[in-house]
Motif scaffolding. Sequence first.
Motif, PDB file in Angstrom:
ATOM      1  N   ILE A  22      47.198  44.735  51.556  1.00 46.29           N
ATOM      2  CA  ILE A  22      47.859  43.495  51.133  1.00 46.29           C
ATOM      3  C   ILE A  22      48.152  43.526  49.636  1.00 46.29           C
ATOM      4  O   ILE A  22      49.249  43.168  49.191  1.00 46.29           O
ATOM      5  N   LEU A  51      51.013  45.676  48.839  1.00 45.53           N
ATOM      6  CA  LEU A  51      52.313  45.048  49.078  1.00 45.53           C
ATOM      7  C   LEU A  51      52.633  44.005  48.020  1.00 45.53           C
ATOM      8  O   LEU A  51      53.757  43.900  47.540  1.00 45.53           O
ATOM      9  N   ALA A  52      51.616  43.200  47.671  1.00 44.98           N
ATOM     10  CA  ALA A  52      51.896  42.010  46.865  1.00 44.98           C
ATOM     11  C   ALA A  52      52.094  42.334  45.396  1.00 44.98           C
ATOM     12  O   ALA A  52      52.925  41.706  44.737  1.00 44.98           O
ATOM     13  N   ALA A  56      55.621  43.407  44.359  1.00 39.79           N
ATOM     14  CA  ALA A  56      56.554  42.289  44.521  1.00 39.79           C
ATOM     15  C   ALA A  56      56.405  41.305  43.370  1.00 39.79           C
ATOM     16  O   ALA A  56      57.397  40.837  42.802  1.00 39.79           O
ATOM     17  N   THR A 106      57.839  42.834  40.220  1.00 35.30           N
ATOM     18  CA  THR A 106      59.311  42.793  40.281  1.00 35.30           C
ATOM     19  C   THR A 106      59.830  41.409  39.939  1.00 35.30           C
ATOM     20  O   THR A 106      60.773  41.254  39.155  1.00 35.30           O
ATOM     21  N   ALA A 107      59.177  40.385  40.534  1.00 35.47           N
ATOM     22  CA  ALA A 107      59.635  39.020  40.293  1.00 35.47           C
ATOM     23  C   ALA A 107      59.498  38.659  38.818  1.00 35.47           C
ATOM     24  O   ALA A 107      60.404  38.052  38.227  1.00 35.47           O
ATOM     25  N   TYR A 135      62.123  40.577  36.745  1.00 32.50           N
ATOM     26  CA  TYR A 135      63.449  40.045  37.020  1.00 32.50           C
ATOM     27  C   TYR A 135      63.651  38.709  36.319  1.00 32.50           C
ATOM     28  O   TYR A 135      64.682  38.462  35.686  1.00 32.50           O
TER      29      TYR A 135
END
Lengths: 246, 119
Positions: free
Chosen positions: B81, B84-85, B88, B91-92, B95
Amino acid sequence: MKRLLSLLILLGIIIGLAFYLSLPTQEGLRSLGEFYLESSYFGDYSAKSPEVVTSILWDYRGVDTLFETAVFFLAIIGSLTIFRIEGKKERAEAKSSLPLPVPVVTKFIATLILAISASIALHGQLTPGGGFQGGVALAVAPLLIIAAYSKYALENNGLDKTKAIILRSIGLLGIALIALIPLLSGGHIMQNQPIFPAEALGVPLGGSLIYYNIFEFLAVGAGFTAVFLLLAIPEEEFKEKGGACE
Amino acid sequence: MSEILFYLGALMIIIGGICDLLGAIGLLRFPNFYVRLHAATVGTIGGAVVPLFGISLLSLGADFLPHKYAIAGASFVTGVIILLAAPAGATALAYAAHRAKLVKWEPKVDHLAEVRKND
């Protein structure tokens, strides 16, 4: 160098205190511990729940917890009143503007959070955790979805503020009903055993503990979701409708 | 067999500790937001995911441990988990910082500009 020296002195003091203040090993059960165990797991009128903390919270200190829940609800109602917005809702399209991995992972993680929060709440009478903790964990899922997509992703799928408030009210009503049921069969308010079943199909239910946990889970999760939905209202929309000025 | 698993797991936990240390130093010493974000991700992937997988291997190899399969499974799932997290989330963050133009952009090497120049 000076900072290093003071750091070393501090470290020395901490380690020395840790050696000096070693707790005495306890042998046997104290009378307070015995009382807790007797009133939560072993006694005839106890919750028959191995998780003593939940048992204390909802069983023989239940009225206190009931009022704590009431305070929480007043806080939610207060924020709902402050952020009141009249008028028709217009629903924009819910599309994530973030790079692809973020929304995909968010979907996956939000699903996992739903399962884990339900597990925390439904095992409340067996393991640490319970309704409030499960509800708080549940509220993280809509928060993540709001962050990764937008609040319209929730509203277009049917979870708007009104529904969250209704769910929250169902939770509070359930807690009140469960607290009042013992009065019907001649018990006291919030009495646990032996009015509610202690176990079903071999699984210990902890009497009324599991029902309290389920309703608290629903209420806390939905209450936080309602507040998050309110906080996610775009500022332009809020100003247009004149929310706070009336 | 179980000894190999045990020592492999312990080695992965040590690697995790080193990654955490490097990530912390990088977070303090790196010049700007994006590189610091890289250091933080070294801290999460190298310092949390790798030792979690290490714990699952270690507990599979540890015969003295009660509930060793439960510990192994739980730490493996937690590791997946986080694996995966964490990217992300990074990236957020990157960005959002780029879109809001909050971070001054001083590239040492800009391959994209070179490609554009050649076109």
